[in-house]
Design an enzyme around this catalytic site. Structure first.
Site, PDB file in Angstrom:
ATOM      1  N   GLU A 102      34.786 -42.437 -20.193  1.00 38.29           N
ATOM      2  CA  GLU A 102      34.218 -41.711 -21.334  1.00 38.29           C
ATOM      3  C   GLU A 102      34.429 -40.228 -21.094  1.00 38.29           C
ATOM      4  O   GLU A 102      34.185 -39.737 -19.995  1.00 38.29           O
ATOM      5  CB  GLU A 102      32.725 -41.998 -21.474  1.00 38.29           C
ATOM      6  CG  GLU A 102      32.051 -41.209 -22.567  1.00 38.29           C
ATOM      7  CD  GLU A 102      30.549 -41.476 -22.678  1.00 38.29           C
ATOM      8  OE1 GLU A 102      29.839 -40.588 -23.140  1.00 38.29           O
ATOM      9  OE2 GLU A 102      30.097 -42.583 -22.290  1.00 38.29           O
ATOM     10  N   GLU A 107      28.423 -32.197 -26.044  1.00 41.24           N
ATOM     11  CA  GLU A 107      27.095 -32.734 -26.340  1.00 41.24           C
ATOM     12  C   GLU A 107      26.144 -31.547 -26.367  1.00 41.24           C
ATOM     13  O   GLU A 107      26.237 -30.652 -25.538  1.00 41.24           O
ATOM     14  CB  GLU A 107      26.617 -33.696 -25.249  1.00 41.24           C
ATOM     15  CG  GLU A 107      27.300 -35.022 -25.232  1.00 41.24           C
ATOM     16  CD  GLU A 107      26.682 -35.945 -24.207  1.00 41.24           C
ATOM     17  OE1 GLU A 107      25.863 -36.804 -24.599  1.00 41.24           O
ATOM     18  OE2 GLU A 107      27.017 -35.798 -23.020  1.00 41.24           O
TER      19      GLU A 107
END
Length: 163
Positions: A102, A107
């Site tokens: 990932e 974020e």
């Protein structure tokens, strides 16, 4: 929608992190307007959730490996919000997470509106092995204006960039 599909629900089928919102498909929380993709979280009930939003994915439609990936976004702020732009390995159905890998391009935790995280996850068990870096823009907030979140992805290196 030629480029994405929707995750619908609350993650009952193995995705998600126990979020408090219900993810809808269609234009209720996600629309393309004036060339911009707009995802809107709302305080409204849906089943046992008190919030709604949209979660889109390019699985089976787009794959990337190596190169530079840029995403221009204006981010929300607020306690409990966690907008993210990330990529999972296309072999997730065969090997699961985190073995598929990932890459979190960006974020933002809503309680820190001037800081974003870039993270890479890998390994063969949960919790994953990972590296994470955070990036700020001084006293400004990522909700004030659009910013470009990028990665330069090479065989043995990932570089995260903001603007």
């Amino acid at each position: 929608t030629d480029d994405w599909d929707y995750n619908v629900g609350r993650g009952e089928w193995g995705w998600g992190n126990n979020e408090l919102q219900y993810y809808h498909e269609g234009t209720k929380n996600c629309e393309v307007k004036d060339g911009r993709l707009i995802i809107t979280a709302k305080e409204e009930p849906a089943g046992d959730a008190q919030y709604t939003s949209a979660r889109i994915l390019t699985k089976g439609k787009r794959e990337f490996q190596f190169g530079r990936i840029d995403i221009r976004a204006k981010l929300p702020e607020g306690q409990g919000l966690w907008p993210a732009l990330w990529m999972l390995g296309s072999n997730i159905d065969a090997v699961g997470w985190p073995s598929c890998g990932e890459i979190d391009i960006m974020e933002l935790t809503g309680d820190k509106p001037g800081r974003v995280l870039g993270t890479a996850h890998w390994g063969d068990k949960v919790p994953s092995t990972y590296i994470s870096k955070n990036y700020g823009i001084g006293t400004k907030k990522f909700s004030d204006e659009y910013h470009v979140f990028s990665i330069n992805w090479e065989q043995n290196r990932i570089q995260w960039l903001v603007d």
